[in-house]
Design an enzyme around this catalytic site. Structure first.
Site, PDB file in Angstrom:
ATOM      1  N   GLY A  20      35.532  27.764  42.603  1.00  0.00           N
ATOM      2  CA  GLY A  20      35.318  29.041  41.605  1.00  0.00           C
ATOM      3  C   GLY A  20      34.543  28.798  41.086  1.00  0.00           C
ATOM      4  O   GLY A  20      33.687  29.771  39.651  1.00  0.00           O
ATOM      5  N   LEU A  95      43.906  33.537  47.786  1.00  0.00           N
ATOM      6  CA  LEU A  95      43.919  33.595  49.218  1.00  0.00           C
ATOM      7  C   LEU A  95      45.303  33.999  49.165  1.00  0.00           C
ATOM      8  O   LEU A  95      45.822  33.681  50.959  1.00  0.00           O
ATOM      9  CB  LEU A  95      43.919  32.090  49.955  1.00  0.00           C
ATOM     10  CG  LEU A  95      42.276  31.803  50.026  1.00  0.00           C
ATOM     11  CD1 LEU A  95      41.735  30.725  50.202  1.00  0.00           C
ATOM     12  CD2 LEU A  95      41.285  32.691  50.403  1.00  0.00           C
ATOM     13  N   ASN A 112      38.378  42.856  44.152  1.00  0.00           N
ATOM     14  CA  ASN A 112      38.642  41.674  44.642  1.00  0.00           C
ATOM     15  C   ASN A 112      37.162  42.079  45.056  1.00  0.00           C
ATOM     16  O   ASN A 112      36.441  42.694  45.362  1.00  0.00           O
ATOM     17  CB  ASN A 112      38.957  41.786  45.267  1.00  0.00           C
ATOM     18  CG  ASN A 112      39.014  40.693  47.029  1.00  0.00           C
ATOM     19  OD1 ASN A 112      39.400  39.161  45.870  1.00  0.00           O
ATOM     20  ND2 ASN A 112      38.476  41.224  47.775  1.00  0.00           N
ATOM     21  N   HIS A 114      34.824  40.547  48.626  1.00  0.00           N
ATOM     22  CA  HIS A 114      35.313  40.404  50.140  1.00  0.00           C
ATOM     23  C   HIS A 114      33.697  39.737  51.088  1.00  0.00           C
ATOM     24  O   HIS A 114      32.768  40.109  50.379  1.00  0.00           O
ATOM     25  CB  HIS A 114      35.833  41.566  50.334  1.00  0.00           C
ATOM     26  CG  HIS A 114      35.653  40.577  52.381  1.00  0.00           C
ATOM     27  ND1 HIS A 114      36.903  39.614  52.544  1.00  0.00           N
ATOM     28  CD2 HIS A 114      35.579  41.516  53.496  1.00  0.00           C
ATOM     29  CE1 HIS A 114      37.178  40.104  53.997  1.00  0.00           C
ATOM     30  NE2 HIS A 114      36.151  40.392  54.419  1.00  0.00           N
ATOM     31  N   ASP A 155      41.754  43.881  51.959  1.00  0.00           N
ATOM     32  CA  ASP A 155      40.601  44.526  52.304  1.00  0.00           C
ATOM     33  C   ASP A 155      40.470  45.861  52.565  1.00  0.00           C
ATOM     34  O   ASP A 155      39.942  45.842  52.841  1.00  0.00           O
ATOM     35  CB  ASP A 155      40.365  43.449  53.405  1.00  0.00           C
ATOM     36  CG  ASP A 155      39.593  41.981  52.718  1.00  0.00           C
ATOM     37  OD1 ASP A 155      39.887  41.486  54.210  1.00  0.00           O
ATOM     38  OD2 ASP A 155      39.781  41.569  52.007  1.00  0.00           O
TER      39      ASP A 155
HETATM   40  N1  LIG Z   1      47.517  43.064  48.383  1.00  0.00           N
HETATM   41  C1  LIG Z   1      45.742  42.750  48.502  1.00  0.00           C
HETATM   42  N2  LIG Z   1      46.271  41.366  48.176  1.00  0.00           N
HETATM   43  C2  LIG Z   1      45.055  40.844  48.243  1.00  0.00           C
HETATM   44  C3  LIG Z   1      43.288  41.128  48.901  1.00  0.00           C
HETATM   45  C4  LIG Z   1      43.575  42.747  48.923  1.00  0.00           C
HETATM   46  O1  LIG Z   1      42.773  43.600  49.250  1.00  0.00           O
HETATM   47  N3  LIG Z   1      45.152  43.564  48.713  1.00  0.00           N
HETATM   48  N4  LIG Z   1      42.813  40.357  48.641  1.00  0.00           N
HETATM   49  C5  LIG Z   1      42.242  39.163  48.983  1.00  0.00           C
HETATM   50  C6  LIG Z   1      41.078  38.308  49.282  1.00  0.00           C
HETATM   51  N5  LIG Z   1      40.916  38.995  50.402  1.00  0.00           N
HETATM   52  C7  LIG Z   1      39.928  38.843  51.051  1.00  0.00           C
HETATM   53  O2  LIG Z   1      39.001  39.787  50.152  1.00  0.00           O
HETATM   54  C8  LIG Z   1      41.928  37.956  51.705  1.00  0.00           C
HETATM   55  C9  LIG Z   1      42.151  36.328  50.826  1.00  0.00           C
HETATM   56  C10 LIG Z   1      43.316  35.088  52.060  1.00  0.00           C
HETATM   57  C11 LIG Z   1      43.597  36.460  53.346  1.00  0.00           C
HETATM   58  C12 LIG Z   1      44.730  35.317  54.264  1.00  0.00           C
HETATM   59  O3  LIG Z   1      44.536  35.614  55.941  1.00  0.00           O
HETATM   60  N6  LIG Z   1      45.454  34.906  53.603  1.00  0.00           N
HETATM   61  C13 LIG Z   1      46.187  34.396  54.590  1.00  0.00           C
HETATM   62  C14 LIG Z   1      46.887  32.600  53.537  1.00  0.00           C
HETATM   63  C15 LIG Z   1      45.566  31.874  52.946  1.00  0.00           C
HETATM   64  C16 LIG Z   1      46.353  30.495  52.460  1.00  0.00           C
HETATM   65  O4  LIG Z   1      47.356  30.666  52.318  1.00  0.00           O
HETATM   66  O5  LIG Z   1      45.317  29.445  51.844  1.00  0.00           O
HETATM   67  C17 LIG Z   1      47.663  34.786  55.095  1.00  0.00           C
HETATM   68  O6  LIG Z   1      47.433  35.367  54.275  1.00  0.00           O
HETATM   69  O7  LIG Z   1      47.741  34.522  56.308  1.00  0.00           O
HETATM   70  C18 LIG Z   1      43.192  37.605  53.838  1.00  0.00           C
HETATM   71  C19 LIG Z   1      41.831  38.101  52.755  1.00  0.00           C
HETATM   72  C20 LIG Z   1      43.527  38.290  47.889  1.00  0.00           C
HETATM   73  N7  LIG Z   1      44.763  39.186  48.071  1.00  0.00           N
HETATM   74  N1  LIG Z   2      38.499  37.788  52.147  1.00  0.00           N
HETATM   75  C1  LIG Z   2      38.811  36.586  50.582  1.00  0.00           C
HETATM   76  C2  LIG Z   2      37.369  35.542  49.898  1.00  0.00           C
HETATM   77  O1  LIG Z   2      36.484  34.644  51.015  1.00  0.00           O
HETATM   78  N2  LIG Z   2      36.830  35.532  49.314  1.00  0.00           N
HETATM   79  C3  LIG Z   2      35.364  34.469  49.186  1.00  0.00           C
HETATM   80  O2  LIG Z   2      35.960  33.690  48.092  1.00  0.00           O
HETATM   81  C4  LIG Z   2      34.838  32.636  48.316  1.00  0.00           C
HETATM   82  C5  LIG Z   2      35.513  32.186  46.772  1.00  0.00           C
HETATM   83  O3  LIG Z   2      34.229  31.042  46.326  1.00  0.00           O
HETATM   84  P1  LIG Z   2      34.745  30.564  44.761  1.00  0.00           P
HETATM   85  O4  LIG Z   2      35.607  30.271  45.077  1.00  0.00           O
HETATM   86  O5  LIG Z   2      32.998  29.174  44.621  1.00  0.00           O
HETATM   87  O6  LIG Z   2      34.286  32.047  44.349  1.00  0.00           O
HETATM   88  C6  LIG Z   2      33.580  33.774  48.042  1.00  0.00           C
HETATM   89  O7  LIG Z   2      32.729  33.653  48.609  1.00  0.00           O
HETATM   90  C7  LIG Z   2      34.448  35.365  47.769  1.00  0.00           C
HETATM   91  O8  LIG Z   2      33.728  36.094  48.475  1.00  0.00           O
END
Ligand SMILES: Nc1nc2c(c(=O)[nH]1)N[C@@H](CN(C=O)c1ccc(C(=O)N[C@@H](CCC(=O)O)C(=O)O)cc1)CN2
Ligand SMILES: NCC(=O)N[C@@H]1O[C@H](COP(=O)([O-])[O-])[C@@H](O)[C@H]1O
EC number: 2.1.2.2
Length: 201
Positions: A20, A95, A112, A114, A155
């Protein structure tokens, strides 16, 4: 979840699954600024052990802990977000994939951050140190952050902002993550503010 709030506030829900640190910076930027009508009003997480819960508690903010069934096969917590008076959603290390139902309820109002220069190093499996490890493994000489609108794919939404940093020859995922976090903390609040103002102008 009862809420009393000022009618003219623009209320943000910050979704996070981890430490966070970005949520903390957003709270400090908006909630410690008496002149801002934009306020972080709710912290949403899918992890009962997430460090972001402690940050919410320290800042006297309500926390909503969500579960998979309601999020993916129920109302996606749209009702709870409406009841909390939420106008805009900020993902900060969240996530799970945001479902279409929630995106439809907040059109153009979910962003979001990334930790890479999209479109490279994005998509399923690309989160946290997995991103930095891939960047280092591919011997990239630079990385950075991308802030974007959220659509139904990971993303893939329209980019709003990017910032670049070097990848050093002796970088580890941890050292690169630290450099990326510094970029995130420097830029996310102001980019969120610009996106919120554009959405409500
Ligand atoms: N509809 C959308 N939802 C989310 C997005 C987005 O662009 N469109 N961005 C993500 C954040 N993210 C990257 O920036 C990201 C987060 C998580 C994953 C991922 O592969 N997650 C796993 C599960 C992980 C877990 O439960 O611990 C999965 O889907 O298998 C990829 C990209 C947030 N939501
Ligand atoms: N693809 C999604 C992803 O990887 N997000 C990344 O998770 C971290 C959260 O840090 P935080 O909990 O300290 O803010 C951040 O670095 C953010 O860019």
């Amino acid at each position: 979840m009862g809420s009393t709030y000022l009618e003219n506030e623009i209320r943000l829900a910050v979704f996070a699954s981890g430490a966070g640190s970005n949520a903390k910076k957003l709270i400090e930027y908006f909630n410690n600024n008496d002149t801002s009508i934009i306020k972080v009003a709710l912290i949403v997480t899918n992890k009962e052990t997430a460090g972001v819960i402690k940050i919410a508690d320290e800042n006297h903010l309500p926390t909503l802990i969500i579960d998979k069934e309601q999020f993916f096969r129920g109302d996606a917590y749209v009702g709870a977000l409406r009841q909390a008076g939420v106008h805009f959603i900020v993902l900060a290390g969240f996530l799970w994939k945001v479902p279409a139902q929630l995106i439809a309820a907040f059109p153009g109002k979910i962003v979001n951050i990334h930790p890479a220069l999209l479109p490279k190093y994005g998509g399923k499996g690309m989160y946290g140190n997995f991103v930095h490890e891939a960047v280092i493994s591919n011997k990239e000489t630079e990385s950075g952050i991308t802030i974007h609108l959220v659509d139904e794919q990971y993303d893939h939404g329209a980019p709003l902002f990017q910032a670049v940093c070097p990848v050093l020859p002796d970088d580890t995922a941890e050292s690169l993550a630290q450099r990326i976090h510094a970029l995130e903390h420097a830029h996310y609040p102001e980019v969120v503010e610009k996106a919120v103002k554009a959405a409500f102008s």
